[in-house]
Design a protein around this motif. Structure first.
Motif, mmCIF file in Angstrom:
data_model
loop_
_atom_site.group_PDB
_atom_site.id
_atom_site.type_symbol
_atom_site.label_atom_id
_atom_site.label_comp_id
_atom_site.label_asym_id
_atom_site.label_seq_id
_atom_site.Cartn_x
_atom_site.Cartn_y
_atom_site.Cartn_z
ATOM 1 N N UNK A 196 0.730 -1.507 -0.057
ATOM 2 C CA UNK A 196 -0.109 -0.143 0.162
ATOM 3 C C UNK A 196 0.803 1.290 0.031
ATOM 4 N N UNK A 197 0.661 2.052 -0.723
ATOM 5 C CA UNK A 197 1.172 3.444 -1.044
ATOM 6 C C UNK A 197 1.278 4.268 0.444
ATOM 7 N N UNK A 198 0.279 3.980 1.093
ATOM 8 C CA UNK A 198 0.076 4.662 2.362
ATOM 9 C C UNK A 198 0.553 4.152 3.513
ATOM 10 N N UNK A 199 0.281 2.835 3.785
ATOM 11 C CA UNK A 199 0.690 2.283 4.954
ATOM 12 C C UNK A 199 1.871 0.901 4.921
ATOM 13 N N UNK A 200 2.073 0.746 3.528
ATOM 14 C CA UNK A 200 2.985 -0.384 3.264
ATOM 15 C C UNK A 200 2.310 -1.992 3.621
ATOM 16 N N UNK A 201 0.953 -1.941 3.698
ATOM 17 C CA UNK A 201 0.287 -3.314 3.980
ATOM 18 C C UNK A 201 0.626 -4.191 2.653
ATOM 19 N N UNK A 202 0.756 -5.208 2.888
ATOM 20 C CA UNK A 202 1.002 -6.346 1.754
ATOM 21 C C UNK A 202 -0.223 -6.451 0.789
ATOM 22 N N UNK A 203 -0.323 -7.010 -0.310
ATOM 23 C CA UNK A 203 -1.452 -7.269 -0.939
ATOM 24 C C UNK A 203 -2.590 -6.460 -1.410
ATOM 25 N N UNK A 204 -2.157 -5.095 -1.738
ATOM 26 C CA UNK A 204 -3.424 -4.100 -1.782
ATOM 27 C C UNK A 204 -4.016 -4.331 -2.974
ATOM 28 N N UNK A 205 -5.372 -4.214 -2.983
ATOM 29 C CA UNK A 205 -6.329 -4.393 -3.955
ATOM 30 C C UNK A 205 -7.169 -3.420 -4.472
ATOM 31 N N UNK A 241 4.031 15.734 2.440
ATOM 32 C CA UNK A 241 4.292 14.977 3.746
ATOM 33 C C UNK A 241 3.889 13.659 3.707
ATOM 34 N N UNK A 242 4.876 12.982 4.496
ATOM 35 C CA UNK A 242 4.523 11.467 4.316
ATOM 36 C C UNK A 242 3.689 10.923 5.346
ATOM 37 N N UNK A 243 3.937 11.444 6.707
ATOM 38 C CA UNK A 243 2.782 11.445 7.779
ATOM 39 C C UNK A 243 3.500 10.099 8.599
ATOM 40 N N UNK A 244 2.823 9.471 9.295
ATOM 41 C CA UNK A 244 3.311 8.337 10.119
ATOM 42 C C UNK A 244 3.245 7.212 9.358
ATOM 43 N N UNK A 283 -3.701 15.414 4.482
ATOM 44 C CA UNK A 283 -2.656 16.369 4.462
ATOM 45 C C UNK A 283 -1.798 16.193 3.013
ATOM 46 N N UNK A 284 -1.574 14.754 2.880
ATOM 47 C CA UNK A 284 -0.550 14.511 1.730
ATOM 48 C C UNK A 284 -1.603 14.736 0.390
ATOM 49 N N UNK A 285 -2.629 14.549 0.247
ATOM 50 C CA UNK A 285 -3.280 14.805 -1.024
ATOM 51 C C UNK A 285 -4.043 16.139 -1.136
ATOM 52 N N UNK A 286 -3.996 16.790 -0.077
ATOM 53 C CA UNK A 286 -4.380 18.358 -0.223
ATOM 54 C C UNK A 286 -3.076 19.238 -0.345
ATOM 55 N N UNK A 287 -2.122 18.581 -0.369
ATOM 56 C CA UNK A 287 -0.645 19.381 -0.655
ATOM 57 C C UNK A 287 -0.778 19.500 -2.046
ATOM 58 N N UNK A 288 -0.053 20.724 -2.382
ATOM 59 C CA UNK A 288 -0.073 21.508 -3.790
ATOM 60 C C UNK A 288 0.879 20.206 -4.597
ATOM 61 N N UNK A 289 1.941 19.655 -3.840
ATOM 62 C CA UNK A 289 2.694 18.569 -4.700
ATOM 63 C C UNK A 289 1.980 17.353 -5.187
ATOM 64 N N UNK A 290 0.944 17.072 -4.449
ATOM 65 C CA UNK A 290 0.012 16.108 -5.049
ATOM 66 C C UNK A 290 -0.948 16.289 -5.939
ATOM 67 N N UNK A 291 -1.342 17.799 -6.153
ATOM 68 C CA UNK A 291 -1.911 18.067 -7.465
ATOM 69 C C UNK A 291 -1.116 18.337 -8.653
ATOM 70 N N UNK A 292 0.306 18.888 -8.454
ATOM 71 C CA UNK A 292 1.166 18.927 -9.233
ATOM 72 C C UNK A 292 1.522 17.374 -10.061
#
Length: 177
Positions: free
Chosen positions: A18-27, A89-92, A104-113
């Motif tokens: 998972x991009x966010x939490x690194x859980x295995x096998x994201x679907x 921001x990466x976050x916890x 916070x991550x996806x409302x950041x201007x970098x995510x829009x870019x």
């Protein structure tokens, strides 16, 4: 064809978690950013609204060729590199990732870019940060806005435009979604 394409996409080491939490096998996937996520983080992504994150199941939803191409061209590794380079921001860490960190991550201007760049990459068009057009409803102070609906924080796409008016959808005028 789609199952084989998903299998190939998931073979990339970064896409197997998972991009966010690194859980295995994201679907699940966030199509706007071309990233693979787990079920729990997909729920948080859905809460952001489709103007920020458009979530699809890799196994239960129908996919168009253009949507599939976003994952083939994007992926967790490319998104992570771009986010780091643009101060997103990466976050916890931990499963599931925290809702405030994902917001916070996806409302950041970098995510829009990054979404804009991915639009161009998918369309085989050049992308330039200098030509990036900030979305008209982008609000850099989104965290300090009042809650306007159940669990929905005002973010991109809400309120009056904050910048010059433009009819441009993206810097390369090729937004797919």
């Amino acid at each position: 064809m789609t199952r084989g394409a998903f299998h190939e996409i998931l073979q990339a080491p970064a896409n197997g978690k998972c991009m966010e939490c690194a859980a295995s096998g994201p679907q699940w996937a966030d199509l706007h950013h071309g990233v693979i996520i787990c079920l729990d983080c997909a729920g948080v992504h859905r809460s952001l609204g489709v103007h920020i994150s458009f979530v699809r199941s890799l196994t239960m939803d129908e996919w168009t060729p253009d949507q599939l191409r976003r994952l083939q061209v994007g992926g967790n590794e490319k998104a992570t590199e771009f986010f780091i380079d643009h101060g997103v921001p990466r976050g916890s860490t931990g499963h599931p990732a925290s809702a405030p960190d994902i917001k916070a991550r996806y409302n950041h201007i970098g995510a829009f870019k990054y979404k804009d760049k991915l639009d161009c990459d998918v369309a085989d068009k050049p992308w330039s940060e200098e030509n990036f057009v900030t979305p008209s409803g982008y609000n850099p102070d989104w965290e300090n806005q009042p809650v306007v609906a159940a669990n929905r924080i005002v973010g991109m796409g809400s309120g009056p435009p904050k910048g010059p008016k433009t009819n441009k959808k993206s810097c390369c005028e090729c937004a797919i979604l």
